[in-house]
Enzyme design. Structure first.
Site, PDB file in Angstrom:
ATOM      1  N   LYS A   1       0.832  -1.210   0.000  1.00 27.77           N
ATOM      2  CA  LYS A   1       0.000   0.000   0.000  1.00 27.77           C
ATOM      3  C   LYS A   1       0.870   1.265   0.000  1.00 27.77           C
ATOM      4  CE  LYS A   1      -2.050  -1.180   3.905  1.00 27.77           C
ATOM      5  NZ  LYS A   1      -1.400  -2.493   4.149  1.00 27.77           N
TER       6      LYS A   1
ATOM      7  N   ARG B   1     -10.182  -0.072   8.463  1.00 24.15           N
ATOM      8  CA  ARG B   1      -9.710  -1.427   8.733  1.00 24.15           C
ATOM      9  C   ARG B   1     -10.789  -2.306   9.303  1.00 24.15           C
ATOM     10  NH1 ARG B   1      -3.993  -0.088   8.623  1.00 24.15           N
ATOM     11  NH2 ARG B   1      -2.968  -2.095   8.765  1.00 24.15           N
TER      12      ARG B   1
ATOM     13  N   ARG C   1      10.768  -1.386  12.597  1.00 27.35           N
ATOM     14  CA  ARG C   1       9.382  -1.328  13.073  1.00 27.35           C
ATOM     15  C   ARG C   1       9.120  -2.421  14.091  1.00 27.35           C
ATOM     16  NH1 ARG C   1       4.852  -0.123   8.475  1.00 27.35           N
ATOM     17  NH2 ARG C   1       3.676  -1.525   9.837  1.00 27.35           N
TER      18      ARG C   1
ATOM     19  N   ARG D   1      11.679  -6.520   4.694  1.00 33.60           N
ATOM     20  CA  ARG D   1      11.700  -5.147   5.195  1.00 33.60           C
ATOM     21  C   ARG D   1      12.209  -5.097   6.640  1.00 33.60           C
ATOM     22  NH1 ARG D   1       6.169  -1.864   5.537  1.00 33.60           N
ATOM     23  NH2 ARG D   1       5.974  -3.083   7.440  1.00 33.60           N
TER      24      ARG D   1
ATOM     25  N   ARG E   1      -1.263  -9.702  12.712  1.00 34.45           N
ATOM     26  CA  ARG E   1      -1.720  -8.628  11.805  1.00 34.45           C
ATOM     27  C   ARG E   1      -2.523  -9.226  10.656  1.00 34.45           C
ATOM     28  NH1 ARG E   1       3.880  -5.844  10.480  1.00 34.45           N
ATOM     29  NH2 ARG E   1       2.726  -4.516   9.047  1.00 34.45           N
TER      30      ARG E   1
HETATM   31  P1  AP5 Z   1       4.770  -1.527   1.892  1.00 35.12           P
HETATM   32  O1  AP5 Z   1       4.506  -0.649   0.720  1.00 35.12           O
HETATM   33  O2  AP5 Z   1       5.391  -0.921   3.097  1.00 35.12           O
HETATM   34  O3  AP5 Z   1       3.454  -2.315   2.307  1.00 35.12           O
HETATM   35  P2  AP5 Z   1       2.233  -1.851   3.171  1.00 35.12           P
HETATM   36  O4  AP5 Z   1       1.046  -2.549   2.632  1.00 35.12           O
HETATM   37  O5  AP5 Z   1       2.157  -0.346   3.239  1.00 35.12           O
HETATM   38  O6  AP5 Z   1       2.683  -2.483   4.559  1.00 35.12           O
HETATM   39  P3  AP5 Z   1       2.513  -2.024   6.027  1.00 35.12           P
HETATM   40  O7  AP5 Z   1       3.325  -2.968   6.848  1.00 35.12           O
HETATM   41  O8  AP5 Z   1       2.837  -0.587   6.203  1.00 35.12           O
HETATM   42  O9  AP5 Z   1       0.981  -2.284   6.210  1.00 35.12           O
HETATM   43  P4  AP5 Z   1       0.154  -2.476   7.484  1.00 35.12           P
HETATM   44  O10 AP5 Z   1      -1.226  -2.268   6.993  1.00 35.12           O
HETATM   45  O11 AP5 Z   1       0.411  -3.718   8.222  1.00 35.12           O
HETATM   46  O12 AP5 Z   1       0.749  -1.334   8.421  1.00 35.12           O
HETATM   47  P5  AP5 Z   1       0.218   0.077   8.866  1.00 35.12           P
HETATM   48  O13 AP5 Z   1       1.379   0.944   9.040  1.00 35.12           O
HETATM   49  O14 AP5 Z   1      -0.907   0.548   8.055  1.00 35.12           O
HETATM   50  O15 AP5 Z   1       5.650  -2.750   1.351  1.00 35.12           O
HETATM   51  C1  AP5 Z   1       6.167  -3.731   2.223  1.00 35.12           C
HETATM   52  C2  AP5 Z   1       7.565  -4.148   1.738  1.00 35.12           C
HETATM   53  O16 AP5 Z   1       7.449  -4.786   0.467  1.00 35.12           O
HETATM   54  C3  AP5 Z   1       8.506  -2.963   1.517  1.00 35.12           C
HETATM   55  O17 AP5 Z   1       9.789  -3.346   1.892  1.00 35.12           O
HETATM   56  C4  AP5 Z   1       8.437  -2.704   0.010  1.00 35.12           C
HETATM   57  O18 AP5 Z   1       9.602  -2.150  -0.502  1.00 35.12           O
HETATM   58  C5  AP5 Z   1       8.166  -4.101  -0.544  1.00 35.12           C
HETATM   59  N1  AP5 Z   1       7.325  -4.094  -1.727  1.00 35.12           N
HETATM   60  C6  AP5 Z   1       6.186  -3.368  -1.928  1.00 35.12           C
HETATM   61  N2  AP5 Z   1       5.638  -3.657  -3.112  1.00 35.12           N
HETATM   62  C7  AP5 Z   1       6.441  -4.593  -3.686  1.00 35.12           C
HETATM   63  C8  AP5 Z   1       6.397  -5.309  -4.938  1.00 35.12           C
HETATM   64  N3  AP5 Z   1       5.418  -5.112  -5.810  1.00 35.12           N
HETATM   65  N4  AP5 Z   1       7.360  -6.224  -5.185  1.00 35.12           N
HETATM   66  C9  AP5 Z   1       8.347  -6.449  -4.265  1.00 35.12           C
HETATM   67  N5  AP5 Z   1       8.465  -5.781  -3.090  1.00 35.12           N
HETATM   68  C10 AP5 Z   1       7.517  -4.877  -2.807  1.00 35.12           C
HETATM   69  O19 AP5 Z   1      -0.416  -0.283  10.322  1.00 35.12           O
HETATM   70  C11 AP5 Z   1       0.416  -0.728  11.393  1.00 35.12           C
HETATM   71  C12 AP5 Z   1      -0.426  -0.899  12.643  1.00 35.12           C
HETATM   72  O20 AP5 Z   1      -1.005   0.374  13.026  1.00 35.12           O
HETATM   73  C13 AP5 Z   1      -1.642  -1.840  12.534  1.00 35.12           C
HETATM   74  O21 AP5 Z   1      -1.297  -3.188  12.726  1.00 35.12           O
HETATM   75  C14 AP5 Z   1      -2.554  -1.282  13.645  1.00 35.12           C
HETATM   76  O22 AP5 Z   1      -2.122  -1.713  14.914  1.00 35.12           O
HETATM   77  C15 AP5 Z   1      -2.318   0.209  13.548  1.00 35.12           C
HETATM   78  N6  AP5 Z   1      -3.274   0.859  12.628  1.00 35.12           N
HETATM   79  C16 AP5 Z   1      -2.995   1.417  11.410  1.00 35.12           C
HETATM   80  N7  AP5 Z   1      -4.110   1.911  10.847  1.00 35.12           N
HETATM   81  C17 AP5 Z   1      -5.118   1.654  11.724  1.00 35.12           C
HETATM   82  C18 AP5 Z   1      -6.515   1.896  11.694  1.00 35.12           C
HETATM   83  N8  AP5 Z   1      -7.113   2.477  10.634  1.00 35.12           N
HETATM   84  N9  AP5 Z   1      -7.254   1.498  12.766  1.00 35.12           N
HETATM   85  C19 AP5 Z   1      -6.690   0.897  13.836  1.00 35.12           C
HETATM   86  N10 AP5 Z   1      -5.371   0.625  13.912  1.00 35.12           N
HETATM   87  C20 AP5 Z   1      -4.592   1.005  12.873  1.00 35.12           C
END
Ligand code: AP5
Length: 214
Positions: free
Chosen positions: A41, A117, A158, A152, A169
């Protein structure tokens, strides 16, 4: 980030009354970006910003900024996120709305990454902010997501990039977030993007979806 009155006051005095700004938000082009942990994302949002000039707001980043600030609330959030659970809805929505209001005068559109979410988040957002124009569903298999996150983890620092947290997750995602996708799919708002290819390949599909947005 937070919901402090001083910030709200500054926003109001900078660009009109709260209701005027709320109305502006209602009319904004809003795109939700949803998908599992590590589906890509954030990677796609960065590219979208580069090409389309949208304002990118990641709820994960907003929450991590609060954690880094070292407040008591940040410590509580860190504990929840390290368990792979969801942060309480009110906290996230208020942070998000503050951040959107802050940018509403300059934003060409909003990319809301990692939100909603769970169904209650979708309902609350629609009630208090606006209805999205599109939901980009970044879809990768659990094996692909695991592999990307473990990669990553070598450099991200993180707290939630660990194998055991990843499982939690993932479970949270399947239980809570997939029903959100189904809700918007039934309204014809979802564009499902296969995220198995390279970042460039995925971005091509993302562009096709965004170009269909009027
Ligand atoms: P990346 O682009 O970072 O993936 P992402 O989907 O953004 O991953 P996140 O880990 O950030 O998602 P998440 O939803 O778990 O975390 P968030 O911060 O939202 O890519 C991942 C890796 O793959 C990178 O190294 C990248 O380079 C590589 N990559 C990407 N695309 C690729 C491709 N096509 N080919 C190869 N490699 C690739 O949330 C974290 C925590 O916050 C949650 O668990 C929760 O506790 C809390 N939280 C966040 N939002 C909410 C909400 N709305 N409500 C309640 N709690 C929340």
């Amino acid at each position: 980030m937070g919901c402090g009155n001083s910030k709200s006051a500054a926003i109001s005095s900078a660009g009109g009354s709260d209701s005027v700004r709320d109305n502006k938000l209602k009319k904004s082009k809003i795109v939700f970006v949803v998908g599992g942990p590590g589906s890509g994302k954030g990677t796609q949002c960065e590219r979208i910003v580069g090409k389309y000039g949208f304002t990118h707001l990641s709820t994960g980043d907003l929450l991590r900024a609060e954690v880094t600030s070292g407040t008591e609330r940040g410590q509580r959030l860190n504990a929840i996120m390290s368990r792979g659970e969801l942060v309480p809805m009110e906290t996230v929505l208020q942070m998000l709305k503050d951040a959107m209001l802050f940018k509403v005068d300059s934003a060409k559109g909003f990319l809301i990454d990692g939100y909603p979410r769970e169904l209650s988040q979708a309902e609350a957002f629609e009630k208090k902010i606006a209805i999205p124009k599109l939901v980009l569903y970044i879809n990768a298999s659990s094996e692909t997501m695991m592999e990307r996150l473990m990669n990553r983890a070598k450099t991200s620092g993180r707290a939630d990039d660990k194998a055991e947290t990843f499982k939690a997750r993932l479970q949270t995602y399947y239980e809570a977030t997939e029903p959100v996708v189904q809700r918007y799919d039934s309204k014809g708002l979802v564009k499902k993007i296969s995220a198995e290819g390279t970042a460039d390949e995925v971005f091509k599909l993302v562009c096709e979806a965004l170009d269909s947005l009027k």
